[in-house]
Design a protein around this motif. Structure first.
Motif, PDB file in Angstrom:
ATOM      1  N   ARG A 135       0.814  -1.216   0.000  1.00  0.00           N
ATOM      2  CA  ARG A 135       0.000   0.000   0.000  1.00  0.00           C
ATOM      3  C   ARG A 135       0.849   1.269   0.000  1.00  0.00           C
ATOM      4  O   ARG A 135       0.910   1.974  -0.984  1.00  0.00           O
ATOM      5  CB  ARG A 135      -0.954  -0.014   1.198  1.00  0.00           C
ATOM      6  CG  ARG A 135      -1.902   1.187   1.254  1.00  0.00           C
ATOM      7  CD  ARG A 135      -2.812   1.110   2.461  1.00  0.00           C
ATOM      8  NE  ARG A 135      -3.605   2.323   2.632  1.00  0.00           N
ATOM      9  CZ  ARG A 135      -4.842   2.485   2.186  1.00  0.00           C
ATOM     10  NH1 ARG A 135      -5.437   1.497   1.529  1.00  0.00           N
ATOM     11  NH2 ARG A 135      -5.490   3.616   2.398  1.00  0.00           N
ATOM     12  N   HIS A 136       1.528   1.563   1.120  1.00  0.00           N
ATOM     13  CA  HIS A 136       2.312   2.787   1.234  1.00  0.00           C
ATOM     14  C   HIS A 136       3.667   2.499   1.850  1.00  0.00           C
ATOM     15  O   HIS A 136       3.813   1.589   2.673  1.00  0.00           O
ATOM     16  CB  HIS A 136       1.587   3.823   2.096  1.00  0.00           C
ATOM     17  CG  HIS A 136       0.524   4.568   1.367  1.00  0.00           C
ATOM     18  ND1 HIS A 136      -0.045   5.732   1.836  1.00  0.00           N
ATOM     19  CD2 HIS A 136      -0.092   4.331   0.178  1.00  0.00           C
ATOM     20  CE1 HIS A 136      -0.958   6.171   0.978  1.00  0.00           C
ATOM     21  NE2 HIS A 136      -1.002   5.321  -0.033  1.00  0.00           N
ATOM     22  N   GLY A 137       4.657   3.304   1.456  1.00  0.00           N
ATOM     23  CA  GLY A 137       6.004   3.131   1.977  1.00  0.00           C
ATOM     24  C   GLY A 137       6.688   4.453   2.222  1.00  0.00           C
ATOM     25  O   GLY A 137       6.108   5.531   2.033  1.00  0.00           O
ATOM     26  N   GLY A 138       7.970   4.370   2.635  1.00  0.00           N
ATOM     27  CA  GLY A 138       8.773   5.550   2.878  1.00  0.00           C
ATOM     28  C   GLY A 138      10.243   5.183   2.866  1.00  0.00           C
ATOM     29  O   GLY A 138      10.610   4.017   3.061  1.00  0.00           O
ATOM     30  N   PHE A 139      11.112   6.178   2.649  1.00  0.00           N
ATOM     31  CA  PHE A 139      12.539   5.934   2.498  1.00  0.00           C
ATOM     32  C   PHE A 139      13.307   6.250   3.778  1.00  0.00           C
ATOM     33  O   PHE A 139      12.959   7.176   4.525  1.00  0.00           O
ATOM     34  CB  PHE A 139      13.106   6.749   1.343  1.00  0.00           C
ATOM     35  CG  PHE A 139      12.545   6.360   0.006  1.00  0.00           C
ATOM     36  CD1 PHE A 139      12.907   5.164  -0.596  1.00  0.00           C
ATOM     37  CD2 PHE A 139      11.623   7.175  -0.639  1.00  0.00           C
ATOM     38  CE1 PHE A 139      12.377   4.792  -1.824  1.00  0.00           C
ATOM     39  CE2 PHE A 139      11.100   6.823  -1.868  1.00  0.00           C
ATOM     40  CZ  PHE A 139      11.469   5.617  -2.458  1.00  0.00           C
ATOM     41  N   ILE A 140      14.379   5.486   3.999  1.00  0.00           N
ATOM     42  CA  ILE A 140      15.264   5.652   5.148  1.00  0.00           C
ATOM     43  C   ILE A 140      16.692   5.761   4.623  1.00  0.00           C
ATOM     44  O   ILE A 140      17.126   4.916   3.834  1.00  0.00           O
ATOM     45  CB  ILE A 140      15.163   4.456   6.110  1.00  0.00           C
ATOM     46  CG1 ILE A 140      13.733   4.307   6.651  1.00  0.00           C
ATOM     47  CG2 ILE A 140      16.162   4.592   7.258  1.00  0.00           C
ATOM     48  CD1 ILE A 140      13.502   2.997   7.384  1.00  0.00           C
ATOM     49  N   ALA A 141      17.413   6.780   5.053  1.00  0.00           N
ATOM     50  CA  ALA A 141      18.817   6.941   4.683  1.00  0.00           C
ATOM     51  C   ALA A 141      19.701   6.540   5.852  1.00  0.00           C
ATOM     52  O   ALA A 141      19.444   6.921   6.999  1.00  0.00           O
ATOM     53  CB  ALA A 141      19.099   8.388   4.288  1.00  0.00           C
ATOM     54  N   ASP A 142      20.756   5.765   5.554  1.00  0.00           N
ATOM     55  CA  ASP A 142      21.712   5.326   6.570  1.00  0.00           C
ATOM     56  C   ASP A 142      23.111   5.443   5.965  1.00  0.00           C
ATOM     57  O   ASP A 142      23.619   4.488   5.364  1.00  0.00           O
ATOM     58  CB  ASP A 142      21.413   3.888   7.002  1.00  0.00           C
ATOM     59  CG  ASP A 142      22.323   3.409   8.122  1.00  0.00           C
ATOM     60  OD1 ASP A 142      23.169   4.195   8.590  1.00  0.00           O
ATOM     61  OD2 ASP A 142      22.189   2.233   8.535  1.00  0.00           O
ATOM     62  N   GLY A 143      23.706   6.634   6.092  1.00  0.00           N
ATOM     63  CA  GLY A 143      24.976   6.879   5.420  1.00  0.00           C
ATOM     64  C   GLY A 143      24.795   6.812   3.915  1.00  0.00           C
ATOM     65  O   GLY A 143      23.906   7.452   3.351  1.00  0.00           O
ATOM     66  N   LEU A 202       1.977   4.860   6.127  1.00  0.00           N
ATOM     67  CA  LEU A 202       3.318   4.718   6.690  1.00  0.00           C
ATOM     68  C   LEU A 202       4.028   6.056   6.556  1.00  0.00           C
ATOM     69  O   LEU A 202       3.933   6.709   5.518  1.00  0.00           O
ATOM     70  CB  LEU A 202       4.113   3.630   5.966  1.00  0.00           C
ATOM     71  CG  LEU A 202       5.519   3.317   6.496  1.00  0.00           C
ATOM     72  CD1 LEU A 202       5.859   1.834   6.309  1.00  0.00           C
ATOM     73  CD2 LEU A 202       6.596   4.178   5.803  1.00  0.00           C
ATOM     74  N   ALA A 203       4.732   6.459   7.616  1.00  0.00           N
ATOM     75  CA  ALA A 203       5.493   7.703   7.589  1.00  0.00           C
ATOM     76  C   ALA A 203       6.838   7.490   8.257  1.00  0.00           C
ATOM     77  O   ALA A 203       6.945   6.774   9.257  1.00  0.00           O
ATOM     78  CB  ALA A 203       4.728   8.823   8.294  1.00  0.00           C
ATOM     79  N   VAL A 204       7.876   8.124   7.693  1.00  0.00           N
ATOM     80  CA  VAL A 204       9.228   8.056   8.233  1.00  0.00           C
ATOM     81  C   VAL A 204       9.626   9.453   8.698  1.00  0.00           C
ATOM     82  O   VAL A 204       9.511  10.422   7.940  1.00  0.00           O
ATOM     83  CB  VAL A 204      10.234   7.553   7.180  1.00  0.00           C
ATOM     84  CG1 VAL A 204      11.645   7.500   7.766  1.00  0.00           C
ATOM     85  CG2 VAL A 204       9.824   6.185   6.653  1.00  0.00           C
ATOM     86  N   ALA A 205      10.093   9.564   9.948  1.00  0.00           N
ATOM     87  CA  ALA A 205      10.542  10.848  10.468  1.00  0.00           C
ATOM     88  C   ALA A 205      11.852  11.259   9.798  1.00  0.00           C
ATOM     89  O   ALA A 205      12.592  10.421   9.268  1.00  0.00           O
ATOM     90  CB  ALA A 205      10.724  10.781  11.978  1.00  0.00           C
ATOM     91  N   SER A 206      12.162  12.542   9.852  1.00  0.00           N
ATOM     92  CA  SER A 206      13.358  13.054   9.179  1.00  0.00           C
ATOM     93  C   SER A 206      14.646  12.566   9.826  1.00  0.00           C
ATOM     94  O   SER A 206      15.719  12.689   9.225  1.00  0.00           O
ATOM     95  CB  SER A 206      13.339  14.581   9.159  1.00  0.00           C
ATOM     96  OG  SER A 206      13.377  15.103  10.481  1.00  0.00           O
ATOM     97  N   ASN A 207      14.560  12.001  11.039  1.00  0.00           N
ATOM     98  CA  ASN A 207      15.766  11.451  11.672  1.00  0.00           C
ATOM     99  C   ASN A 207      16.168  10.108  11.077  1.00  0.00           C
ATOM    100  O   ASN A 207      17.180   9.528  11.482  1.00  0.00           O
ATOM    101  CB  ASN A 207      15.579  11.328  13.181  1.00  0.00           C
ATOM    102  CG  ASN A 207      14.445  10.387  13.594  1.00  0.00           C
ATOM    103  OD1 ASN A 207      13.930   9.615  12.786  1.00  0.00           O
ATOM    104  ND2 ASN A 207      14.053  10.459  14.856  1.00  0.00           N
ATOM    105  N   ASN A 208      15.369   9.600  10.121  1.00  0.00           N
ATOM    106  CA  ASN A 208      15.641   8.322   9.465  1.00  0.00           C
ATOM    107  C   ASN A 208      15.704   7.159  10.456  1.00  0.00           C
ATOM    108  O   ASN A 208      16.323   6.136  10.177  1.00  0.00           O
ATOM    109  CB  ASN A 208      16.940   8.382   8.645  1.00  0.00           C
ATOM    110  CG  ASN A 208      16.797   9.253   7.423  1.00  0.00           C
ATOM    111  OD1 ASN A 208      16.061   8.922   6.498  1.00  0.00           O
ATOM    112  ND2 ASN A 208      17.479  10.385   7.430  1.00  0.00           N
TER     113      ASN A 208
END
Length: 370
Positions: free
Chosen positions: A193-201, A256-262
């Protein structure tokens, strides 16, 4: 409408809210919600809205094939209709490209993906192409249902979950081509259904909630050969082991939501069979997501929620039930936890279009700060 008592906060938040038949603007002053504007169009379903600074608002109509443009008054925020254009029917999500000259729409109702030109000075819409979702859908659903189109961290690809096809499409915008260049297949019956991106380096991940299997996937993004590929690295329940739904048959993950702190990832769990539905919290670390806890959404059927601009609050749109339609939850930034007791709520009676007052599940479907 009656104010709802709550703890005080100093910030004022301007919100746009979509409900069947209505686009509402609202203020949240830290202690209460107040409606400041209303545009009503009988029969419409503006279930997703997309804001373009300083004063433009695009709105889907899930019940038909038109996408509309509104002007938001800088003083009151009152929405004024400007124009509309026809594309595919049943669009439920809109997303800009990096410079906001293009807009992609996911048409759940017709199994299509629309690409719009939004570069005009007045924001008016020009349909560039409509893409037929390829392949065979899940036989149990009988049709493709693209539900989101999310721009990836590079700004080149749109990631499109197809709820009806148990797959994820990768749409490449290079050279303004907007072509599907990859398909990621999920297990039959997942219902992405819904997703979000996470950055890790240098690494990037995609977290995805599936509506039918109520699972939270984590994929690693891999680029090469003119394609974006998603490699699954983790899968778990959207509820966490200690918080199963009362009715697993009806349960359906939503937003689904991802905070800016990843780090902090939130998922709404709908149709749980409990007195109220819930928002689950997961924390990312070292290539995996760990369940942290769950709080009530303050109502029933939280189709959508969003973090405030300062990320100190979560605004929840509960589509059904007799009580809270809009809910503000406090978010503790240091640990991502949501406080169970709402900061404020606004009842469904203040939100549902009068013509739909006797019809169930006609509460808010969208809420976001602008």
């Amino acid at each position: 409408m009656p104010p709802i008592k709550a703890r005080q906060s100093s910030s004022t938040h301007k919100l746009v809210v979509g409900t069947p038949f209505q686009i509402l603007t609202a203020l949240f002053d830290g202690s209460k919600f107040s409606i400041t504007g209303n545009y009503t169009a009988a029969g419409s379903a503006p279930s997703w809205l997309l804001y373009k600074s300083p004063n433009l608002l695009y709105a889907v109509n899930e019940n038909a094939n038109d996408t509309s443009l509104f002007d938001l008054d800088c003083g009151t925020g009152n929405p004024t209709f400007k124009s509309a254009a026809n594309g595919s029917s049943g669009v439920v999500f809109l997303e800009f490209n990096s410079d906001k000259t293009r807009m992609v729409g996911a048409a759940y109702g017709s199994g299509m993906i629309d690409v719009w030109d939004t570069s005009a000075a007045d924001g008016s819409l020009k349909l560039l192409k409509s893409i037929v979702v390829p392949g065979e859908p899940n036989p149990a659903q009988g049709a493709h249902h693209p539900h989101q189109a999310l721009l990836d961290p590079t700004g080149r690809y749109f990631v499109i979950p197809d709820l009806g096809g148990d797959s994820i499409f990768i749409l490449d915008s290079k050279d303004d081509a907007y072509e599907i260049v990859n398909t990621v297949t999920l297990p039959v019956g997942a219902g992405p259904r819904h997703g979000g991106f996470i950055a890790d380096g240098d690494a990037h991940y995609y977290a995805l909630a599936t509506e039918l299997s109520n699972e939270l996937y984590l994929f690693e993004l891999q680029y090469g050969g003119g394609k974006l590929n998603l490699t699954e690295v983790q899968r778990q329940s959207t509820y966490g082991a200690a918080f199963p739904p009362a009715n697993a048959t009806s349960a359906a993950a939503g937003e689904l939501a991802v905070a800016s702190n990843n780090r902090d990832v939130y998922v709404s769990n709908r149709l749980t069979g409990n007195a109220t539905d819930s928002i689950a919290h997961f924390a990312y670390e070292g290539g995996k997501l760990d369940f942290q806890g769950s709080v009530s959404s303050g109502g029933v059927l939280p189709r959508m929620f969003s973090l405030s601009a300062d990320e100190k609050l979560v605004f929840v749109a509960n589509q059904a039930g007799d009580d809270a339609g809009l809910v503000a939850l406090r978010r503790f930034e240091d640990r991502g936890e949501l406080e169970p007791t709402p900061v404020a709520t606004l009842p469904q009676t203040a939100l549902v279009a009068p013509a739909l007052a006797a019809t169930p599940s006609m509460g808010p479907q969208f809420v976001r700060e602008i």
